[in-house]
Design an enzyme around this catalytic site. Structure first.
Site, PDB file in Angstrom:
ATOM      1  N   LYS A  14       0.745  -1.289  -0.012  1.00  0.00           N
ATOM      2  CA  LYS A  14      -0.160   0.048   0.009  1.00  0.00           C
ATOM      3  C   LYS A  14       0.811   1.482  -0.111  1.00  0.00           C
ATOM      4  CE  LYS A  14      -2.040  -0.870   4.098  1.00  0.00           C
ATOM      5  NZ  LYS A  14      -1.622  -2.002   4.498  1.00  0.00           N
ATOM      6  N   ARG A  89      -9.304   1.582   8.829  1.00  0.00           N
ATOM      7  CA  ARG A  89      -8.931   0.130   9.355  1.00  0.00           C
ATOM      8  C   ARG A  89      -9.743  -0.673   9.970  1.00  0.00           C
ATOM      9  NH1 ARG A  89      -2.994   0.787   8.898  1.00  0.00           N
ATOM     10  NH2 ARG A  89      -2.002  -1.112   9.312  1.00  0.00           N
ATOM     11  N   ARG A 128      11.539  -6.563   5.451  1.00  0.00           N
ATOM     12  CA  ARG A 128      11.636  -4.977   5.759  1.00  0.00           C
ATOM     13  C   ARG A 128      12.341  -4.572   7.315  1.00  0.00           C
ATOM     14  NH1 ARG A 128       5.788  -1.899   5.360  1.00  0.00           N
ATOM     15  NH2 ARG A 128       5.511  -2.735   7.540  1.00  0.00           N
ATOM     16  N   ARG A 134      11.904  -1.289  11.727  1.00  0.00           N
ATOM     17  CA  ARG A 134      10.863  -0.747  12.324  1.00  0.00           C
ATOM     18  C   ARG A 134      10.367  -1.368  13.657  1.00  0.00           C
ATOM     19  NH1 ARG A 134       5.543   0.342   8.367  1.00  0.00           N
ATOM     20  NH2 ARG A 134       4.522  -0.791  10.231  1.00  0.00           N
ATOM     21  N   ARG A 145      -0.306  -8.321  13.844  1.00  0.00           N
ATOM     22  CA  ARG A 145      -0.798  -7.530  12.803  1.00  0.00           C
ATOM     23  C   ARG A 145      -1.813  -7.993  11.730  1.00  0.00           C
ATOM     24  NH1 ARG A 145       4.456  -5.091  11.538  1.00  0.00           N
ATOM     25  NH2 ARG A 145       3.500  -4.110   9.692  1.00  0.00           N
TER      26      ARG A 145
HETATM   27  P1  ADP Z   1       1.189  -1.694   8.130  1.00  0.00           P
HETATM   28  O1  ADP Z   1      -0.026  -1.585   7.288  1.00  0.00           O
HETATM   29  O2  ADP Z   1       2.420  -2.389   7.332  1.00  0.00           O
HETATM   30  O3  ADP Z   1       1.099  -2.613   9.418  1.00  0.00           O
HETATM   31  P2  ADP Z   1       1.109   0.920   8.865  1.00  0.00           P
HETATM   32  O4  ADP Z   1       2.004   1.852   8.959  1.00  0.00           O
HETATM   33  O5  ADP Z   1       0.026   1.344   8.083  1.00  0.00           O
HETATM   34  O6  ADP Z   1       1.794  -0.504   8.504  1.00  0.00           O
HETATM   35  O7  ADP Z   1       0.498   0.884  10.296  1.00  0.00           O
HETATM   36  C1  ADP Z   1       1.369   0.489  11.618  1.00  0.00           C
HETATM   37  C2  ADP Z   1       0.599   0.358  12.920  1.00  0.00           C
HETATM   38  O8  ADP Z   1      -0.007   1.888  13.101  1.00  0.00           O
HETATM   39  C3  ADP Z   1      -0.647  -0.407  12.694  1.00  0.00           C
HETATM   40  O9  ADP Z   1      -0.428  -1.567  13.207  1.00  0.00           O
HETATM   41  C4  ADP Z   1      -1.381   0.076  14.185  1.00  0.00           C
HETATM   42  O10 ADP Z   1      -0.802   0.191  15.296  1.00  0.00           O
HETATM   43  C5  ADP Z   1      -1.345   1.777  13.812  1.00  0.00           C
HETATM   44  N1  ADP Z   1      -2.116   2.181  12.558  1.00  0.00           N
HETATM   45  C6  ADP Z   1      -2.110   2.981  11.616  1.00  0.00           C
HETATM   46  N2  ADP Z   1      -3.121   3.223  10.874  1.00  0.00           N
HETATM   47  C7  ADP Z   1      -4.223   3.109  11.762  1.00  0.00           C
HETATM   48  C8  ADP Z   1      -5.513   3.185  11.728  1.00  0.00           C
HETATM   49  N3  ADP Z   1      -6.294   3.818  10.896  1.00  0.00           N
HETATM   50  N4  ADP Z   1      -6.187   2.849  12.976  1.00  0.00           N
HETATM   51  C9  ADP Z   1      -5.589   2.313  14.004  1.00  0.00           C
HETATM   52  N5  ADP Z   1      -4.416   2.161  14.040  1.00  0.00           N
HETATM   53  C10 ADP Z   1      -3.578   2.342  13.257  1.00  0.00           C
END
Ligand code: ADP
Length: 188
Positions: A14, A89, A128, A134, A145
């Site tokens: 994404k 999400r 990654r 990270r 996740r």
């Molecule tokens: P990935 O999709 O690879 O897990 P992201 O950078 O999109 O990576 O998200 C990392 C973390 O940030 C998630 O596991 C969550 O804890 C938090 N997060 C990101 N976007 C949201 C959201 N819309 N609602 C709740 N938590 C979020």
């Protein structure tokens, strides 16, 4: 004018695709994960509250996320379009966004779901982890996740299917092939 939402599990690509497309379309790339990670680095109250959830691989509570998105979409650069990456999400975030867009007199053009098999996701995320370091890219957190994705985020796909803006793309192909497909979709 383009307004796009990227759906799909962690590691689906994404962020990569959203960034490329945002440059092409000259609209802001709004990644809730990036915003939260910056908040953590800057030690803001939002960052301090979000950190433990992110480290555990859990969703950050909606009470923190929804205001953040409202503020971001109200900024002037987002008036001409946006690409959302990592939001919504869960279904309640999707309903919130629906209402917010009505308030702003905007509609989403496409909700793009990048599909990738679990075993490919796991190996991409572990790779990654080695490259970027990270905090949430270790095996246990990745598993968590993916679980959270299945239970909370996957139902959002149905939400957009019902709103007839859903496009499904096979994310298990080279970055460039996915980008080409997306370009044709949004530029046609
Ligand atoms: P990935 O999709 O690879 O897990 P992201 O950078 O999109 O990576 O998200 C990392 C973390 O940030 C998630 O596991 C969550 O804890 C938090 N997060 C990101 N976007 C949201 C959201 N819309 N609602 C709740 N938590 C979020």
């Amino acid at each position: 004018m383009a307004r796009l939402i990227f759906l799909g599990p962690p590691g689906a690509g994404k962020g990569t695709q959203a960034k490329l497309l945002a440059e092409l379309l000259q609209v802001p790339h709004i990644s809730t994960g990036d915003i939260l990670r910056s908040a953590i680095t800057a030690k803001t109250p939002l960052g301090e509250k979000a950190k433990s959830y992110m480290d555990a691989g859990d969703l950050v509570p909606d009470s923190l996320i929804l205001d953040m998105i409202r503020d971001r979409l109200n900024q002037s650069d987002a008036h001409k379009g946006w690409i959302l990456d990592g939001f919504p999400r869960n279904v309640s975030q999707a309903s919130f966004l629906d209402e917010l867009l009505q308030e702003l007199n905007q509609t989403c053009d496409y909700a793009i779901n990048l599909e990738v098999p679990d075993e490919v996701l796991m190996s991409r995320l572990l790779e990654r982890a080695q490259k970027e370091g990270r905090a949430d890219d270790n095996e246990d957190t990745i598993r968590r996740r993916l679980e959270v994705y299945r239970s909370e985020t996957a139902p959002v796909i149905g939400f957009y299917r019902d709103h007839s803006v859903l496009t499904v793309i096979n994310g298990d192909q080279p970055v460039q092939s996915v980008t080409e497909y997306l370009k044709q979709l949004v530029c046609s």
